[in-house]
Design an enzyme around this catalytic site. Structure first.
Site, PDB file in Angstrom:
ATOM      1  N   THR A 198       0.755  -1.229   0.056  1.00 41.84           N
ATOM      2  CA  THR A 198      -0.070   0.147   0.073  1.00 41.84           C
ATOM      3  C   THR A 198       1.037   1.264   0.020  1.00 41.84           C
ATOM      4  OG1 THR A 198      -1.879  -0.947   1.053  1.00 41.84           O
ATOM      5  CG2 THR A 198      -1.557   1.336   1.522  1.00 41.84           C
ATOM      6  N   ARG A 226     -14.653  -6.820   0.466  1.00 37.44           N
ATOM      7  CA  ARG A 226     -13.936  -6.292   1.452  1.00 37.44           C
ATOM      8  C   ARG A 226     -13.303  -4.905   1.201  1.00 37.44           C
ATOM      9  NH1 ARG A 226      -8.342  -4.884   2.752  1.00 37.44           N
ATOM     10  NH2 ARG A 226      -7.988  -5.306   4.745  1.00 37.44           N
ATOM     11  N   VAL A 227     -13.535  -4.126   2.394  1.00 37.01           N
ATOM     12  CA  VAL A 227     -12.684  -2.867   2.196  1.00 37.01           C
ATOM     13  C   VAL A 227     -11.942  -2.620   3.498  1.00 37.01           C
ATOM     14  CG1 VAL A 227     -13.036  -0.229   2.327  1.00 37.01           C
ATOM     15  CG2 VAL A 227     -14.625  -1.856   0.963  1.00 37.01           C
ATOM     16  N   GLY A 228     -10.679  -2.347   3.503  1.00 38.20           N
ATOM     17  CA  GLY A 228      -9.803  -2.267   4.542  1.00 38.20           C
ATOM     18  C   GLY A 228      -9.801  -0.761   5.106  1.00 38.20           C
ATOM     19  N   THR A 248      -0.346   1.525   6.897  1.00 38.91           N
ATOM     20  CA  THR A 248      -0.374   0.381   6.206  1.00 38.91           C
ATOM     21  C   THR A 248      -0.247  -0.900   6.988  1.00 38.91           C
ATOM     22  OG1 THR A 248       0.838  -0.858   4.525  1.00 38.91           O
ATOM     23  CG2 THR A 248       2.011   0.888   5.839  1.00 38.91           C
ATOM     24  N   GLY A 251      -5.605  -4.200   7.530  1.00 44.69           N
ATOM     25  CA  GLY A 251      -6.657  -3.105   7.641  1.00 44.69           C
ATOM     26  C   GLY A 251      -7.648  -3.347   8.747  1.00 44.69           C
TER      27      GLY A 251
HETATM   28  N1  ASP Z   1      -3.948  -1.659   4.858  1.00 44.23           N
HETATM   29  C1  ASP Z   1      -4.407  -2.149   3.590  1.00 44.23           C
HETATM   30  C2  ASP Z   1      -5.880  -3.111   3.694  1.00 44.23           C
HETATM   31  O1  ASP Z   1      -5.914  -3.736   4.495  1.00 44.23           O
HETATM   32  C3  ASP Z   1      -3.410  -3.078   3.048  1.00 44.23           C
HETATM   33  C4  ASP Z   1      -1.778  -2.435   3.353  1.00 44.23           C
HETATM   34  O2  ASP Z   1      -1.718  -1.641   4.061  1.00 44.23           O
HETATM   35  O3  ASP Z   1      -1.015  -2.813   2.465  1.00 44.23           O
HETATM   36  O4  ASP Z   1      -6.606  -2.989   2.946  1.00 44.23           O
END
Ligand code: ASP
Length: 338
Positions: A198, A226-228, A248, A251
């Protein structure tokens, strides 16, 4: 002091503060994800990532040096990282269970607390530009899926065929995840790599204002829409007048701890130094719940914090002396400008 003088004093101080703030040296901090698994890194990947991080800092810096708002620095840096296939954002995003790329992004302007976010888009070339358009050209904060795509079209945001986002490396990661899921055993390294790459940025501009932004493809093998945390204001992204954060990591845990906002709230309410506040959330609170990841944080005084609890976090920063630094692992800074 007479009443009039006492009433006017705050205004005088404010004006003095404003003129000091106009001389603020820009600061920019960026990340390319905390899902680094050290034993899987190669010299080529390190080199490519370092070059991309430097390009992103340069893009953000030229906006900030020109006196543009922090939001411009954040957007410019994130666009470079979204365009680079090494990161899990836009081109190079991870795949869903069904083999699609579904993209999430958000950004926030600290001075005004205006914010924009999008989730689950699949034809928007640079999701961060759509998040910004939501903030600037709609009365809303967050748009998702087909509605977000329709809005993108209506405001002339660049669209691409979904195949633009595909990279073979991410496709193979999905195949591995599907095979491990079938076998009922996902290795812990792979769990970490599932939320790899991310991107995000936080910036302090010459007038002393802050902004933050984050863009991601989410987690490999995600499904059911799914949404993080990345597009959730307060979880993956937060900026106010004093503090800006882009997170990051896994999530779900960042949402459950309102991680980005928590860091700034600890700083403001508990009066913790930024580094202590960021460490408390990233290295204590989130691991205690079973999550992992990192964050970048920046305050109005130019203090930077970049905690993580994984092998590494791709990161780079432009300091107040105008020097760019790049680092991946905990124990080393790859290079600083001479
Ligand atoms: N935080 C992001 C998610 O869970 C993934 C990431 O940070 O790489 O969608």
């Amino acid at each position: 002091m007479n009443l009039l003088a006492r009433r006017c004093l705050p205004l005088v101080l404010l004006a003095a503060g404003a003129s000091v703030a106009a001389d603020t040296k820009p600061v920019l901090v960026i990340h390319g994800g905390a899902g680094v698994v050290r034993k899987e890194m190669t010299p080529e990947l390190e080199r490519d990532v370092e070059a991309a991080l430097r390009r992103a800092i340069a893009a953000g810096r030229s906006a900030l040096d020109a006196g543009k708002p922090a939001l411009d620095g954040v957007t410019a840096a994130i666009v470079v990282l979204e365009d680079d296939p090494n990161f899990n954002a836009a081109r190079g995003a991870v795949f869903t269970h069904e083999g699609r790329n579904e993209l999430d992004a958000s950004l926030m302007d600290g001075a005004t607390r205006r914010a924009g976010a999008i989730a689950g888009v699949h034809t928007v070339r640079n999701p961060i530009t759509l998040a910004r358009a939501v903030m600037e050209q709609s009365p809303h904060v967050m748009l998702v899926g087909d509605g977000a795509e329709a809005f993108a079209k209506s405001v002339g945001i660049a669209l691409v065929d979904p195949s633009y986002f595909r990279t073979e490396r991410r496709w193979q990661q999905l195949q591995k995840a599907l095979a491990e899921e079938k076998a009922g055993a996902a290795s812990s390294d792979f769990e970490t790599a599932r939320h790899f790459g991310t991107v995000g940025a936080v910036a302090l501009d010459r007038s002393g204002k802050l902004a933050a932004g984050t863009s991601t493809g989410g987690m490999t093998n995600k499904r059911w829409g799914r949404v993080g945390d990345s597009p959730i204001i307060g979880a993956g992204t937060w900026a106010d007048a004093h503090c800006a954060v882009s997170a990051t990591g896994w999530g779900e845990f960042y949402i459950r701890t309102a991680a980005a906002h928590s860091i700034c709230a600890r700083r403001a309410l508990l009066r913790e130094p930024l580094a202590k506040a960021a460490k408390a959330v990233i290295n204590d609170e989130i691991p205690q719940l079973g999550g992992d990841g990192g964050a970048i944080a920046l305050d109005r005084d130019g203090h930077i914090a970049m905690p993580f609890n994984t092998d590494g976090m791709f990161r780079a920063w432009l300091d107040r002396d105008g020097k760019t630094h790049v680092a991946i692992y905990a124990d080393e800074v790859l290079a600083a400008d001479p």
